[in-house]
Motif scaffolding. Structure first.
Motif, PDB file in Angstrom:
ATOM      1  N   HIS A   1       0.867  -1.181   0.000  1.00 42.94           N
ATOM      2  CA  HIS A   1       0.000   0.000   0.000  1.00 42.94           C
ATOM      3  C   HIS A   1       0.899   1.223   0.000  1.00 42.94           C
ATOM      4  O   HIS A   1       1.576   1.511   0.984  1.00 42.94           O
ATOM      5  CB  HIS A   1      -0.906  -0.003   1.220  1.00 42.94           C
TER       6      HIS A   1
ATOM      7  N   HIS B   1       1.819   5.429  -0.858  1.00 43.89           N
ATOM      8  CA  HIS B   1       1.382   6.820  -0.973  1.00 43.89           C
ATOM      9  C   HIS B   1       2.544   7.582  -1.603  1.00 43.89           C
ATOM     10  O   HIS B   1       3.709   7.328  -1.274  1.00 43.89           O
ATOM     11  CB  HIS B   1       1.043   7.403   0.394  1.00 43.89           C
TER      12      HIS B   1
ATOM     13  N   GLU C   1      -1.149  13.309   3.271  1.00 40.55           N
ATOM     14  CA  GLU C   1      -2.286  13.581   2.384  1.00 40.55           C
ATOM     15  C   GLU C   1      -2.351  15.058   2.011  1.00 40.55           C
ATOM     16  O   GLU C   1      -2.507  15.400   0.836  1.00 40.55           O
ATOM     17  CB  GLU C   1      -3.582  13.165   3.055  1.00 40.55           C
TER      18      GLU C   1
ATOM     19  N   ALA D   1       0.587  16.062  -0.246  1.00 36.25           N
ATOM     20  CA  ALA D   1       0.415  15.513  -1.599  1.00 36.25           C
ATOM     21  C   ALA D   1      -0.584  16.338  -2.399  1.00 36.25           C
ATOM     22  O   ALA D   1      -0.373  16.635  -3.581  1.00 36.25           O
ATOM     23  CB  ALA D   1      -0.039  14.059  -1.519  1.00 36.25           C
TER      24      ALA D   1
ATOM     25  N   SER E   1      -2.601  10.835  -8.601  1.00 34.34           N
ATOM     26  CA  SER E   1      -3.104  10.429  -7.290  1.00 34.34           C
ATOM     27  C   SER E   1      -3.211  11.601  -6.312  1.00 34.34           C
ATOM     28  O   SER E   1      -3.674  11.422  -5.188  1.00 34.34           O
ATOM     29  CB  SER E   1      -2.189   9.355  -6.684  1.00 34.34           C
TER      30      SER E   1
ATOM     31  N   ASN F   1      -6.312  12.240  -4.390  1.00 35.11           N
ATOM     32  CA  ASN F   1      -6.583  11.260  -3.331  1.00 35.11           C
ATOM     33  C   ASN F   1      -5.569  11.361  -2.199  1.00 35.11           C
ATOM     34  O   ASN F   1      -5.417  10.419  -1.420  1.00 35.11           O
ATOM     35  CB  ASN F   1      -6.562   9.842  -3.900  1.00 35.11           C
ATOM     36  N   GLY F   2      -4.865  12.468  -2.127  1.00 34.76           N
ATOM     37  CA  GLY F   2      -3.849  12.613  -1.092  1.00 34.76           C
ATOM     38  C   GLY F   2      -2.630  11.754  -1.342  1.00 34.76           C
ATOM     39  O   GLY F   2      -1.905  11.405  -0.419  1.00 34.76           O
ATOM     40  N   GLY F   3      -2.381  11.409  -2.611  1.00 32.47           N
ATOM     41  CA  GLY F   3      -1.216  10.598  -2.964  1.00 32.47           C
ATOM     42  C   GLY F   3      -1.399   9.115  -2.756  1.00 32.47           C
ATOM     43  O   GLY F   3      -0.444   8.349  -2.886  1.00 32.47           O
ATOM     44  N   ASP F   4      -2.611   8.681  -2.431  1.00 26.83           N
ATOM     45  CA  ASP F   4      -2.868   7.269  -2.139  1.00 26.83           C
ATOM     46  C   ASP F   4      -2.935   6.470  -3.439  1.00 26.83           C
ATOM     47  O   ASP F   4      -3.852   6.642  -4.239  1.00 26.83           O
ATOM     48  CB  ASP F   4      -4.179   7.133  -1.362  1.00 26.83           C
TER      49      ASP F   4
ATOM     50  N   ASN G   1       4.149   3.245   7.781  1.00 27.95           N
ATOM     51  CA  ASN G   1       4.304   4.670   7.465  1.00 27.95           C
ATOM     52  C   ASN G   1       5.761   5.075   7.265  1.00 27.95           C
ATOM     53  O   ASN G   1       6.197   6.140   7.719  1.00 27.95           O
ATOM     54  CB  ASN G   1       3.649   5.530   8.550  1.00 27.95           C
TER      55      ASN G   1
ATOM     56  N   LYS H   1       5.555   6.821   0.776  1.00 36.68           N
ATOM     57  CA  LYS H   1       5.265   6.290   2.115  1.00 36.68           C
ATOM     58  C   LYS H   1       4.642   4.914   1.944  1.00 36.68           C
ATOM     59  O   LYS H   1       3.723   4.731   1.141  1.00 36.68           O
ATOM     60  CB  LYS H   1       4.311   7.196   2.879  1.00 36.68           C
TER      61      LYS H   1
ATOM     62  N   SER I   1       2.435   2.245   3.817  1.00 37.26           N
ATOM     63  CA  SER I   1       1.573   2.150   4.994  1.00 37.26           C
ATOM     64  C   SER I   1       1.217   0.719   5.350  1.00 37.26           C
ATOM     65  O   SER I   1       0.811   0.445   6.483  1.00 37.26           O
ATOM     66  CB  SER I   1       0.286   2.953   4.771  1.00 37.26           C
TER      67      SER I   1
END
Length: 318
Positions: free
Chosen positions: A169, A171, A204, A207, A215, A218-221, A251, A266, A268
């Motif tokens: 996952h 970011h 987030e 980003a 992305s 989406n806050g870099g997600d 993180n 990042k 997560s």
């Protein structure tokens, strides 16, 4: 004695220099050649604030003057149909400042650091608001994707993909060098993002205000990705980070530079057994297909408006 002949005085050249020219008329609004030049210089900023341009094929290439004029004609039609008052514009910018936890001076400074004028940012924001109003009022209720369409897209994607061996996952904050006037502008923005993260701002928020990756909204997600889905430089950095710190760390933030960009990532979560079946992927697929359907419906709307409007495109003479 005859007077000497007068010497010939050279006549200065009278060839003209182009100041500006009208490229098109849309009802009562003129689109000038200078507007096409400004479009090119603001392309990277427009990608961040314009919901239609960011997903338009025009944003992925170097457009011709004709393509730019067509885009500006469509934008003029939208602004005419959905006018945005100064009050509405100011409220929108205030909302952005509140989300980023900055004041107007700080926002102006951020725009200036990227090499742009605040007036240009306001003009692009005005167009952005008008386009969102178009989507909300006339487009959203016409765009739909069926379950069968989702399954068809899922099967098409799976037919050419490799079996998942686990996923990470991720970011991401990405600053692409070519999107800025100089590499220094890009590097300054990247370094400011690192300072913001060090000061305690959320990944987030940083980003959303910094990244030029898709992305960013989406806050870099990026969600869960397998190694096969990552670009080469990103895969290398993730593998190095996991090898150094282990898969149980949460993180973790790291940074790297490649020839095209500055990147902060990042991790997560790491999962060895991610279910990549239809139920897991259909929301992402729906978003992808809905974006295409939005673009289709917007094109239909613009085509209708063009038939109802006075539009004259000036032919260039050679």
């Amino acid at each position: 004695m005859a007077a000497p002949a007068a010497s010939a005085t050279p006549v200065p050249s009278l060839s003209g220099t182009l100041i500006d020219r009208v490229e098109a008329i849309v009802n009562k609004k003129a689109i000038y050649y200078s507007d096409t030049k400004k479009f090119r210089s603001l392309a990277s900023l427009r990608s961040k604030v314009d919901p239609l341009f960011a997903n338009d094929p025009l944003s992925k290439k170097t457009p011709t003057d004709t393509e730019i004029v067509d885009f500006l004609i469509a934008e003029s039609l939208i602004l005419e149909k959905f006018p945005v008052s100064d009050t509405d514009l100011d409220q929108e910018i205030n909302s952005i400042q509140a989300n980023l936890h900055i004041d107007r001076d700080a926002l102006r400074a951020a725009i200036t650091r990227e090499g742009f004028q605040f007036d240009d940012y306001q003009a692009l924001m005005r167009a952005s608001i008008a386009k969102r109003q178009l989507i909300d009022r006339d487009i959203r209720n016409k765009a739909a994707v069926s379950e069968d369409e989702l399954k068809t897209e899922y099967n098409r994607n799976r037919s050419g993909s490799k079996t998942f061996q686990g996923a990470i996952h991720l970011h991401l904050i990405k600053v692409t060098k070519k999107n800025y006037k100089t590499v220094k502008y890009a590097k300054d923005l990247y370094e400011q993002a690192l300072k913001d993260l060090d000061s305690g701002q959320s990944f987030e928020d940083v980003a959303k205000k910094t990244s030029d990756d898709n992305s960013a909204t989406n806050g870099g997600d990026l969600g869960f990705l397998s190694y096969q889905e990552m670009s080469g430089p990103l895969q290398k950095e993730v593998q190095k980070q996991l090898a150094t710190k282990g898969v149980d760390q949460k993180n973790q933030i790291s940074k790297f530079e490649d020839p095209t960009s500055f990147t902060i990532i990042k991790i997560s979560e790491v999962s060895k057994d991610v279910d990549s079946g239809f139920d897991k992927e259909k929301d992402a697929l729906r978003g992808k297909l809905m974006e295409g359907e939005f673009q289709h419906q917007i094109k239909l709307w613009i085509d209708r408006q063009r038939t109802l409007s006075y539009i004259r495109i000036n032919q260039k003479t050679t």
